[in-house]
Structures are given as structure tokens and as C-alpha cells.
Scaffold this active site. Sequence first.
Site, PDB file in Angstrom:
ATOM      1  N   TYR A 171     -66.999  42.008  32.814  1.00 40.48           N
ATOM      2  CA  TYR A 171     -66.152  40.972  32.197  1.00 40.48           C
ATOM      3  C   TYR A 171     -65.049  40.557  33.164  1.00 40.48           C
ATOM      4  O   TYR A 171     -64.843  39.369  33.431  1.00 40.48           O
ATOM      5  CB  TYR A 171     -65.566  41.518  30.889  1.00 40.48           C
ATOM      6  CG  TYR A 171     -64.665  40.536  30.177  1.00 40.48           C
ATOM      7  CD1 TYR A 171     -65.199  39.558  29.330  1.00 40.48           C
ATOM      8  CD2 TYR A 171     -63.272  40.573  30.330  1.00 40.48           C
ATOM      9  CE1 TYR A 171     -64.377  38.654  28.677  1.00 40.48           C
ATOM     10  CE2 TYR A 171     -62.451  39.685  29.684  1.00 40.48           C
ATOM     11  CZ  TYR A 171     -63.004  38.727  28.855  1.00 40.48           C
ATOM     12  OH  TYR A 171     -62.175  37.824  28.212  1.00 40.48           O
ATOM     13  N   SER A 200     -58.896  35.125  31.917  1.00 41.66           N
ATOM     14  CA  SER A 200     -58.373  36.304  31.225  1.00 41.66           C
ATOM     15  C   SER A 200     -57.347  36.976  32.140  1.00 41.66           C
ATOM     16  O   SER A 200     -57.376  36.767  33.360  1.00 41.66           O
ATOM     17  CB  SER A 200     -59.529  37.269  30.952  1.00 41.66           C
ATOM     18  OG  SER A 200     -59.045  38.534  30.577  1.00 41.66           O
TER      19      SER A 200
END
Length: 249
Positions: A168, A155
Site C-alpha cells: 500500500y 496517503s
Amino acid sequence: MNFKEYHPAPDLLKGRVILVTGSGDGIGRAAAINFALHGATVVLHGRTLTKLEVIYDEIESLGAPQPAILPLQLSSASARDYELLVDTLEQQFGRLDGILHNAGILGERVALANYPVEVWDEVMDVNLRAPFALTQALLPLLQRSENASVVFASSGVGRDARALWGAYSISKFGVEALSKIFAAEMAEYQNIRFNCINPGATRTAMRAKAYPQEDPKTLPTPEDIMPAYLYLMGDDSTGISGQTFDAQS
Ligand code: NAP
């Protein structure tokens, strides 16, 4: 690499056996269908059997190679669960030519000061522990492939630590390191490569949860970003390992 100009051969993945985690929805679903349409036998992994059955039927109805279904809840998977998974793949296929570590959860968008520890644990289990444990368990089957590719979903916040992305972001930093370390340690096995892919903002349930105010129609769909996934899974990326890619570049 400009993936908009990448046109994979129709039989790019012919005869390959590829495991896609989190293939019941979002990007994983598109990847499973695209890999199958390019000739792969896809092992559909997910935690929701009914979703996997729908993808299974879809792949069959498209005339692509018959997939396999392998449900496993990654947040609570034990060493024994991974052993059983390896045994099943070994008995059914005898080898593995690729893994797309796509399954992931967002956790909560709150400050670390208030981040619930149990949510932290779940995010780390699904996003980081599972790709590590699965890859480790499956190395013997990958070693039997002529040319295997392991791809980890990263990400933008796996390279740039931003406020309110909590576990995350930290799990995706871990995934970037995991991929590079496997690549370095396994460099002598020239038949296995390890790379990361950052899909970029993509129209899925996870993105909608992270950005509830955003109009999803402004975002590329999972289908739009498939060239990058096909490139990394197929022979055109042979020799590339320990790298990180942006699917929307
Ligand atoms: P998604 O639509 O939420 O799909 C995630 C998939 O992972 C689902 O199939 C889900 O299964 C599965 N999964 C979640 N927890 C699991 C568990 N405990 N055990 C087994 N499977 C589990 O997400 P996505 O947007 O497609 O994201 C795919 C990957 O890309 C993720 O790793 C994500 O971090 C990364 N990513 C996405 C974006 C984006 O904009 N979409 C941006 C950057 C990175 P169920 O369907 O059964 O819930």
C-alpha cells in the site's frame, strides 16, 4: 492551503464531466455526490454495480445532473477494457473535464518478509497500474477540455515509508511520482493539471480495516474533507500542477 476556510461556489463544477473511481463507497461516494451537487455530470466508476446504482439514485433524488455508471474491476482490467471505457465516454460526452483516482485497496498489514506476492500484485494493479493506464487512455479526452483536473489519492504513507504498510505504502509513493511525472511531461498543455491529495485519517471501511481498535467516531467523515476535493477539481486550483495536498490541513 487551509481548506477549512475554502468555500466553493455553488456552481463550481457546472457543465463539467468528471470520472470518480471507486465511487460506490467511502471518500469516492462523498466526492461523487459533492461534485454532482456543485453542477458536475459525474461518471460513477466502481466494481460493485449495486453500490453504484444506489449512488446514482441518490444523486438523481437530490436534483443534481444525471450521472452515468461505468463498472470496471481494476484488478484485472485489460488494455481492451480501457479502450472500451474511452469509447463509451467519447460517445456519450466527447470530452472529460476531470478524473478523481480514488479507488484503492489496503492489502495486508504484514512485514515485507511475509508479504504475499499475489496481494502485492493486486494492490499495485488497483492503486498504481489503474491510475496510470486510465490517465494514459483518457488523455485525448482530457485534452479536449477547456480546463481539466486529474487528482490522485495518495496517503501519509505515500511520503513516509512506515513498517507494516507494505505494498500500500509503496503504491502510494508510486502515485505521488506518477502525478508529478504526468504534470512535468504535460506542462505544455496548460489546460490539464495533475495533483495528489492525501485525505488523512477518514472514517471509512478502509480506515477501519487498517485500525480495527480505533473508534471511528473520533475521525472526520468523508463529507468533512470535501472542500479540498472541490478545490482541486474546480477552477480555483487552475495553474497548480505537480503538487501534493493534505485534505485535513
Ligand atoms: P474504501 O471505503 O475502502 O473505498 C474504496 C473504493 O474503491 C470502494 O468504492 C471500492 O469498491 C473501490 N475499489 C476497490 N478495489 C477496486 C477494484 N479492484 N476495482 C474497482 N474499484 C475498486 O476506501 P476510502 O477510505 O474511501 O479510500 C479512498 C482513497 O483514499 C483510497 O485510494 C485510499 O488509499 C485513500 N486514503 C484513505 C484514507 C482513509 O483514512 N480512509 C487515508 C489515506 C488515503 P467497492 O465498494 O465495490 O469495494
